[in-house]
Design an enzyme around this catalytic site. Structure first.
Site, mmCIF file in Angstrom:
data_model
loop_
_atom_site.group_PDB
_atom_site.id
_atom_site.type_symbol
_atom_site.label_atom_id
_atom_site.label_comp_id
_atom_site.label_asym_id
_atom_site.label_seq_id
_atom_site.Cartn_x
_atom_site.Cartn_y
_atom_site.Cartn_z
ATOM 1 N N PHE A 138 6.246 -6.225 9.039
ATOM 2 C CA PHE A 138 5.368 -6.894 8.436
ATOM 3 C C PHE A 138 4.981 -6.302 6.800
ATOM 4 O O PHE A 138 4.882 -5.105 6.116
ATOM 5 C CB PHE A 138 3.706 -6.825 8.817
ATOM 6 C CG PHE A 138 2.405 -7.616 7.814
ATOM 7 C CD1 PHE A 138 2.336 -8.942 7.849
ATOM 8 C CD2 PHE A 138 1.331 -7.186 7.088
ATOM 9 C CE1 PHE A 138 1.303 -10.063 7.616
ATOM 10 C CE2 PHE A 138 0.731 -7.602 6.025
ATOM 11 C CZ PHE A 138 0.926 -9.139 6.176
ATOM 12 N N ASP A 223 7.885 1.047 3.721
ATOM 13 C CA ASP A 223 6.553 0.513 3.097
ATOM 14 C C ASP A 223 5.347 1.195 4.392
ATOM 15 O O ASP A 223 5.250 1.452 5.204
ATOM 16 C CB ASP A 223 6.866 -0.916 3.701
ATOM 17 C CG ASP A 223 5.290 -2.198 3.255
ATOM 18 O OD1 ASP A 223 4.675 -1.179 3.917
ATOM 19 O OD2 ASP A 223 5.227 -2.872 4.210
ATOM 20 N N LYS A 252 -3.760 -0.628 0.221
ATOM 21 C CA LYS A 252 -4.975 -0.518 1.489
ATOM 22 C C LYS A 252 -5.685 1.012 1.862
ATOM 23 O O LYS A 252 -6.633 1.141 0.881
ATOM 24 C CB LYS A 252 -4.331 -0.072 3.194
ATOM 25 C CG LYS A 252 -3.805 -1.660 3.651
ATOM 26 C CD LYS A 252 -3.353 -1.322 5.204
ATOM 27 C CE LYS A 252 -3.227 -3.113 5.316
ATOM 28 N NZ LYS A 252 -1.985 -3.434 5.634
#
Ligand SMILES: *Cc1c(COP(=O)(O)O)cnc(C)c1O
Length: 404
Positions: A138, A223, A252
């Site tokens: 993702f 990532d 995040k």
């Protein structure tokens, strides 16, 4: 006085791309939250790995309010002190030589993928544009990032999607070897697949990807939007693997709840992001960077990082105790405070059923796909809150097993 918003207002006024739980939290402190009816919840969800210092941490509130009274935004026609200070800190504490700021993980990845393509274009020509990523990966929700991501459900119906992207199997170097060639510009990998089921990469896999990139003059893009900023027990998860990325993305937890993202890279690669090649109105926003700097500084200490490892062990112990009683989990995995519990065969596909039961008991928790219960709490969650949250989880699991 206007009536308070209700959950019905969601269905009435918001696009239907989410289906939130019924309760509406209105305030939080540390790892506890309260809803409109003043019911209390323990937070094992952490805003999906965002609230790394819990809710309303004094260091973040202090940084945000101090900056709010000074300067909010300038545009990238000018620079500002918080952005410069945050970039310096990130460069000093990681492999990177340069930082690019944006407002989310998807944007950080969009910048990373564009930079990889542009770097290959500048140095080898346009034929070198292939991106290799992984099934179940993702990377965000923009059209480029869902295309690089490895879950077809997120790109279905949005075609035509960008080309030049192929998918290998995670933790399987042979599947990468069959795809990689000299036209490959980048391999993109999450050191711990988050949304895909909380699956850590093996050390051999990460090291093998680095070697394959070197052999084919491709960039290794890591990532760390979910695994970064202390979540894994080190500042960035790549630090567990003895592997140096060429590009790293982070968001995040970086803002602890304020939207901020960054892409880090080296002096070998950064020149391809020359003046005018890429940008973002809010990238480097002074409020965002002031909060990011406070979050990073607070988290990046031996005490907090060691505390993550200690809490990981506690989470595991509690989950194993629950599992000995109910046998709902097949495997408990993850790193630091990104923990996944895969459902056993008897409860296959039922992870999501736990969410409303847990909420009823006063616990917020997450899933990663249909079969994995996910926890991504504050990195400084008090041990008493872990105990209380686990007691509530046990009640919820009891109801899942025996609904009577
Ligand atoms: C959440 C996430 C993203 C997307 O971040 P947004 O801020 O939602 O755009 C990208 N990559 C990973 C690994 C993520 O967990």
């Amino acid at each position: 006085m206007a009536a308070s918003p209700t959950r019905d207002d969601f269905d009435r006024y918001m696009t239907p791309n989410y289906s939130p739980q019924q309760a509406i939290p209105v305030r939080g402190e540390g790892s506890r939250l309260w809803d409109q009816a003043d019911k209390e919840y323990i937070d094992f969800a952490g805003g999906i790995a965002v609230n790394a210092l819990g809710h309303c941490h004094p260091a973040l509130v202090g940084a945000l309010t101090a900056q709010a009274n000074k300067l909010w935004h300038l545009s990238n026609v000018y620079t500002n002190e918080p952005a410069l200070a945050l970039a310096k800190q990130m460069v000093e504490r990681t492999f990177a030589d340069k930082a690019y700021f944006c407002s989310s993980g998807g944007e950080a990845n969009e910048a990373a993928f564009k930079l990889a393509r542009r770097w290959a274009f500048d140095n080898f020509g346009e034929k070198k544009h292939k991106i290799i990523s992984f099934r179940q990966a993702f990377h965000g929700r923009t059209l480029f990032t869902v295309s690089v991501g490895g879950q077809p459900k997120y790109s279905e119906g949005f075609g035509p999607i960008p080309g030049g992207i192929v998918h290998a199997e995670f933790n399987d170097l042979d599947s990468v070897r069959t795809l990689i060639d000299d036209d490959t510009c980048a391999i993109v990998v999450e050191p711990i697949q988050g949304e895909g089921g909380v699956t850590p990469a093996t050390p051999e896999f990460m090291q093998g990807l680095r070697e394959l990139c070197d052999r084919h003059q491709a960039l290794l893009v890591v990532d760390e939007v979910q695994s970064g900023v202390g979540r894994s027990g080190k500042l960035y998860a790549y630090m567990h693997y003895g592997v140096t990325p060429d590009i790293l993305t982070t968001a995040k937890a970086l803002g602890g709840g304020f939207p901020v993202g960054a892409m880090l890279t080296t002096d070998r690669v950064a020149p391809s992001l020359a003046v005018g090649t890429h940008g973002s109105t809010y990238g480097g926003n002074a409020l965002a960077c002031a909060v990011g700097l406070a979050a990073l500084t607070t988290i990046d200490t031996p005490e907090v990082l060691a505390g993550v490892e200690r809490r990981h062990a506690l989470f595991r112990e509690h989950l194993e105790v629950i599992n000995r009683k109910y046998g709902v989990f097949k495997e408990i995995r993850g790193m630091g405070l990104l923990i996944g519990a895969e459902m056993s065969d008897d409860f296959e596909g039922r992870a999501r059923d736990i969410l409303p039961l847990a909420l009823e008991q006063g616990l917020m928790i997450l899933v990663a796909g249909p079969n994995v219960l996910r926890m991504a709490p504050s990195l400084v969650i008090p041990e008493a809150d872990i105990q209380e949250g686990m007691a509530r989880l046990e009640l919820a699991i009891g109801q899942l097993v025996d609904p009577s």
